[in-house]
Design an enzyme around this catalytic site. Sequence first.
Site, PDB file in Angstrom:
ATOM      1  N   GLY A 157       0.819  -1.205   0.000  1.00 44.88           N
ATOM      2  CA  GLY A 157       0.000   0.000   0.000  1.00 44.88           C
ATOM      3  C   GLY A 157       0.856   1.260   0.000  1.00 44.88           C
ATOM      4  CB  ALA A 183      -2.698   8.441 -12.551  1.00 42.41           C
ATOM      5  CG  HIS A 204     -19.474  -6.501 -35.609  1.00 41.02           C
ATOM      6  ND1 HIS A 204     -19.442  -7.445 -34.608  1.00 41.02           N
ATOM      7  CD2 HIS A 204     -19.321  -7.161 -36.788  1.00 41.02           C
ATOM      8  CE1 HIS A 204     -19.284  -8.640 -35.168  1.00 41.02           C
ATOM      9  NE2 HIS A 204     -19.209  -8.491 -36.482  1.00 41.02           N
TER      10      HIS A 204
END
Length: 459
Positions: free
Chosen positions: A265, A319, A444
């Site tokens: 962390g 960020a 697509h």
Amino acid sequence: MYDLAIIGGGPGGYVAAERAGAAGLKVVLFEKKSLGGVCLNEGCIPTKTLLYSAKVYNYAVNGDHYGVYVKDPAYKYEEFVSRKDKVVRKLVGGIKAAMKGFKVEVVNESAMIQGRSAEGITVSAAGTDYVARNLLVCSGSEAVVPPFPGLKEAGDVIVTNREILALKEQPKELVVIGGGVIGMEFAAFYSTLGTKVTVVEMLPKILGPLDDEISTMLQGIYAKRGINFCLRCKVTGIEGNTVVYEDPEGKVCRVSGDKILVSVGRRANLQGFGLENLGVEMTLNKAGRPVGIKVDEKMRTNIPGVYAAGDVTGFSMLAHTASREGEVAVNNILGKADRMRYNAIPGVVYTNPEVAGVGLTEGEAKAKGIDFTVVKLPMAYSGRFVAENEGGEGICKIIVGKKYREVLGVHMLGNPCSEILAAACIAIEGEMTLEQLKEVVFPHPTVSEIIKETAFSLK
Ligand code: NAI
């Protein structure tokens, strides 16, 4: 006199400087290291550059899945590193040019807040005083390195996200303490290159806040590729190049590596630049310790004219959050109505396959007591995914509110979900219902169609 002084040139600070400069404000930006902050210099960009090199190597190794035969695929680690440095240099140069373009004065020095008077807020750097009407604090965060017994004696075997990026040689064996985002991205990178990787994580799962099913799938994929996961394992100390931990049964175990990455962390940078001279209020944790600058939804602190954005606020340490928070602060300085919303903040883990999610997970929706439905489809329902991911695994999940059928969360595993997640961000930010999402025409063939396909699969 400046309209705005900004401390910290990371994605919070430099984006705010750009926006403020573009709006005609007179801006001074203080950065003691390199423009771009952790993201550009020792975080997002260098890691993604390395991970992409590893991905290209992986394509070469697995070319035969696509009918391509590469004889003796090889890589040069030092060239991965030099390319990473080149990319960082180029992008830092880009920010420098942008600052010039927006007439932002950049001071490459350590800034110290002196205090606030009727004239404004005074910040000094290298013996010069700068007075500004507003101050934006974007001082970022640093890696947490817990005081494990034996840690100091281990010397440069111990690395954080910063030192590991500067390694000149690939470790043969790597132990990662903490299976969060940083831990998993480095574990993925090095395991692709053949480093023997062990991840020691104290929770029952990797990537804690992520969707449970997806993090379990990702763990399974990397376990098959050879990463050793030690979950529910508590690190108790370091002995030279060995990590000592207790397994779930309380048995003492050891695992060694030529490097040990500590990725448990990060913590906000709150000290050493005079915040106390203003009396800025902090958010406190349960133990009463400050974990971030307290801000409201306009990114204002308790001191008039003083704002904060990015990791220094102590939550959503990403960020893109920082950049948006910086924009919100600047808009409020400009008198434009704007507020920070956190319900559609995307999160991506750049493993291979990637993981990407936005909005509530099933677990979070449950914890909030929301009545919801989950709809999911394998990524293989996308033609483009099948065409480009031979044998690839993946899933798309949508969390939908039962009453209004609003899109609450979208979570995916499979390439290139980092690139298609923006569609889901727009749906959630725009408070779209599943029916509105179904009416959007997706290009697509793209993997993004999986989002629409998944939406249609809810009866
Ligand atoms: P993290 O909070 O993501 O993960 C830390 C992990 O370490 C957790 O799973 C925690 O349970 C575990 N842990 C804590 N203490 C431990 C111990 N003593 N023994 C074993 N495990 C322990 O923190 P991380 O990975 O360091 O990342 C820091 C920040 O950087 C995060 O906020 C993250 O969002 C950000 N980041 C984002 C990236 C992205 O968006 N792709 C990439 C890298 C970092």
